[in-house]
Structures are given as C-alpha cells and as structure tokens.
Scaffold this active site. Structure first.
Site, PDB file in Angstrom:
ATOM      1  N   ASP A 137     -29.081 -10.195  27.631  1.00  0.00           N
ATOM      2  CA  ASP A 137     -27.798 -10.748  28.058  1.00  0.00           C
ATOM      3  C   ASP A 137     -28.020 -12.164  28.557  1.00  0.00           C
ATOM      4  O   ASP A 137     -29.051 -12.462  29.168  1.00  0.00           O
ATOM      5  CB  ASP A 137     -27.192  -9.899  29.180  1.00  0.00           C
ATOM      6  CG  ASP A 137     -26.738  -8.524  28.704  1.00  0.00           C
ATOM      7  OD1 ASP A 137     -26.416  -8.393  27.511  1.00  0.00           O
ATOM      8  OD2 ASP A 137     -26.718  -7.587  29.527  1.00  0.00           O
ATOM      9  N   ASP A 151     -21.288  -7.900  23.211  1.00  0.00           N
ATOM     10  CA  ASP A 151     -20.340  -7.420  24.217  1.00  0.00           C
ATOM     11  C   ASP A 151     -18.954  -8.022  23.994  1.00  0.00           C
ATOM     12  O   ASP A 151     -17.935  -7.342  24.155  1.00  0.00           O
ATOM     13  CB  ASP A 151     -20.833  -7.774  25.619  1.00  0.00           C
ATOM     14  CG  ASP A 151     -22.113  -7.057  25.983  1.00  0.00           C
ATOM     15  OD1 ASP A 151     -22.337  -5.948  25.458  1.00  0.00           O
ATOM     16  OD2 ASP A 151     -22.899  -7.604  26.785  1.00  0.00           O
TER      17      ASP A 151
END
Length: 211
Positions: A137, A151
C-alpha cells in the site's frame, strides 16, 4: 434451438453482445491488474517504508506500507483467510460473468476482478511467503488509510454494484418492472406466448366455450 443431423439439440453460442461485454470486462480486469502491479513496483523503488511524502497537505500523500490484513488494517495477521476469500470472490466473478448482459455490470465486475487479482498477487508471491504475502500500500488518505490502485478499483466497483442493484439493473441486463418482475421475465413470457401453437381451426375459444 438448433439441432444436428440426428436431431440432438445444440447449445446456442454466446450472443455477439455478450461476447463484447465479456471482452470489456476482462479488458478492464487486465488494465487494473497491470496498473496496480506497475504502481507497486514504482512505490517499492521510490518510497521509503513508513515515511510520508506530502502531495495535498494532510489530505493525500505517499507512504509505503506492507499490509498483512485487509483495508484499514482489519484482520491483520489473517492473510491466509484473506487469500482464500479473494480466491472465492474471483471464482464467483468468473462464474457470474457467463450471464453478463449489462455494460454497467461488465465495468463493475471488471474493476472488482482486477482489484481482487492485484491484491491476491501480493498475498501469493510477496514476502514473507506464498499465500501469506503482505500487500503493498502506498496511497495515504489523511492519517486514516493507506491503499493502492487495486483498492481504488474495488471501491469504485462496490459503489457501481450498489447503484446498479438500487436501480434494479440485473447482471443479465434485465430491469425490475413495476409489477416486481424483471423486464427480461416479462419479455420472455410474451415471447413464450407468441411462440405457442395456435389452436386448431374449429376449436372454440374461451369466450365461445363460456357462452
């Protein structure tokens, strides 16, 4: 239904529209997957773990994080379970795609499939091991959440699916009618009625029988 020379029925092939929608769905899947993986490679090469690079004040930044859980660090340490869930979601989408008849659903499922595959690739092939890999991330929102391209695709897909469901659009392209039945069901019922064999000549109709 078409038949062969020995009168065995032959299953009809997918319609041209359905083929186009499948191409759209899987094209979006590939684009999302490629963008997700390339952006993660860039993040690994250009960002330092835990160090935030400001883009738009506190609103948006870049910060490399290795996530063993789901969004918002939910289920941290349960990577195997999340891997199994991701595989189940992918299998469901692939099976559901055989009934695709809506462009909106094709886009939504393509985004969802691409996002699920993007994060699944991390869990399968990144450290610390197969099926237990940590998701990369790097897009930091405020000081609350750090995500990635996969995401974003999943969130957009979820919003689209809720909208399509709320407006009565089914995955096969039919819509809810005023009487609660899908338009597709009503059309099919009318088609079945039109295809019914006409009554033989001389057979009284319902009005004559009740006279």
């Amino acid at each position: 239904m078409p038949t062969t020379s020995d009168d065995r029925p032959v299953a009809p092939s997918a319609s041209p529209r359905r083929r186009r929608l499948l191409i759209l769905l899987f094209s979006i899947t590939v684009v999302v997957l490629v963008l997700d993986q390339l952006s993660k490679v860039w993040a690994l090469d250009n960002l330092e773990s835990g160090v935030r690079r400001v883009l738009v004040g506190d609103l948006l930044g870049l910060q490399l994080v290795f996530n063993s859980g789901a969004a918002l660090s939910i289920a941290t340490g349960m990577t195997w379970l999340l891997t199994i869930v991701a595989v189940a979601v992918i299998v469901f989408i692939v099976r559901a795609s055989r009934r695709i008849g809506s462009r909106g659903w094709a886009v939504a499922l393509g985004l969802l499939l691409g996002g699920a595959l993007g994060n699944l690739m991390d869990r399968l092939f990144r450290e610390p091991g197969f099926g237990r890999g940590h998701v990369v991330d790097f897009i930091a929102y405020w000081n609350v959440f750090v995500g990635n391209v996969a995401d974003i695709a999943i969130v957009v897909a979820a919003v689209m699916i809720v909208f399509l469901a709320a407006t009565g659009v089914h995955i096969d392209g039919s819509r809810e009618g005023r009487d609660g039945r899908g338009e597709g069901e009503a059309i099919q019922g009318a088609t079945d009625a039109d295809d019914a064999d006409p009554a033989p000549e001389g057979t009284p109709d319902a009005s004559e029988r009740n006279a």
